[in-house]
Design a protein around this motif. Structure first.
Motif, PDB file in Angstrom:
ATOM      1  N   GLU A  23     -56.451  -9.028  -7.064  1.00  0.00           N
ATOM      2  CA  GLU A  23     -56.579  -7.851  -7.911  1.00  0.00           C
ATOM      3  C   GLU A  23     -56.250  -8.226  -9.338  1.00  0.00           C
ATOM      4  N   THR A  28     -61.186  -5.962  -7.969  1.00  0.00           N
ATOM      5  CA  THR A  28     -60.680  -6.653  -6.780  1.00  0.00           C
ATOM      6  C   THR A  28     -61.743  -7.640  -6.339  1.00  0.00           C
ATOM      7  N   VAL A  56     -56.299   3.378  -6.613  1.00  0.00           N
ATOM      8  CA  VAL A  56     -55.867   3.218  -5.225  1.00  0.00           C
ATOM      9  C   VAL A  56     -56.323   1.819  -4.798  1.00  0.00           C
ATOM     10  N   GLU A  58     -56.094  -0.023  -2.247  1.00  0.00           N
ATOM     11  CA  GLU A  58     -56.664  -0.220  -0.912  1.00  0.00           C
ATOM     12  C   GLU A  58     -58.175   0.000  -0.899  1.00  0.00           C
ATOM     13  N   ILE A  59     -58.649   0.908  -1.752  1.00  0.00           N
ATOM     14  CA  ILE A  59     -60.088   1.188  -1.794  1.00  0.00           C
ATOM     15  C   ILE A  59     -60.841  -0.026  -2.316  1.00  0.00           C
ATOM     16  N   ASP A  61     -59.809  -3.080  -2.182  1.00  0.00           N
ATOM     17  CA  ASP A  61     -59.699  -4.103  -1.133  1.00  0.00           C
ATOM     18  C   ASP A  61     -60.776  -3.905  -0.079  1.00  0.00           C
ATOM     19  N   GLU A  62     -60.948  -2.656   0.346  1.00  0.00           N
ATOM     20  CA  GLU A  62     -61.916  -2.361   1.408  1.00  0.00           C
ATOM     21  C   GLU A  62     -63.345  -2.655   0.961  1.00  0.00           C
TER      22      GLU A  62
END
Length: 93
Positions: A23, A28, A56, A58-59, A61-62
């Protein structure tokens, strides 16, 4: 008379997947490495957060990981097609 079939012994392989996520600000990046034992495939992908979206991690990352995994899947399909073509007897016509 009943014919007995002999089953070939089960063959098990383990493939190793390493997925690193980086990140940097609103970006990311995912770096995926798939080691099949016979080949090593690599992919890189990224996701960029829109300024109006909430931060966010995690978003990102996904999205980045999902894209990297899709690319690895594509590479596997292409490798399979090449291997199948190379192992198909040529027909003369």
């Amino acid at each position: 008379m009943t014919e007995k079939r002999t089953q070939a012994p089960m063959h098990v392989k383990t493939w190793t997947l390493k997925l690193d996520l980086f990140e940097d600000g609103d970006t990311t990046t995912a770096h995926g490495v798939l080691d099949t034992g016979d080949n090593v495939l690599e992919s890189r992908s990224s996701a960029h957060r829109s300024p109006q979206d909430a931060a966010v991690p995690e978003i990102g990352d996904e999205y980045a990981a999902g894209r990297a995994l899709m690319e690895l899947g594509h590479q596997l399909l292409v490798a399979g097609m090449h291997d199948a073509a190379a192992n198909t007897p040529a027909t003369s016509g």
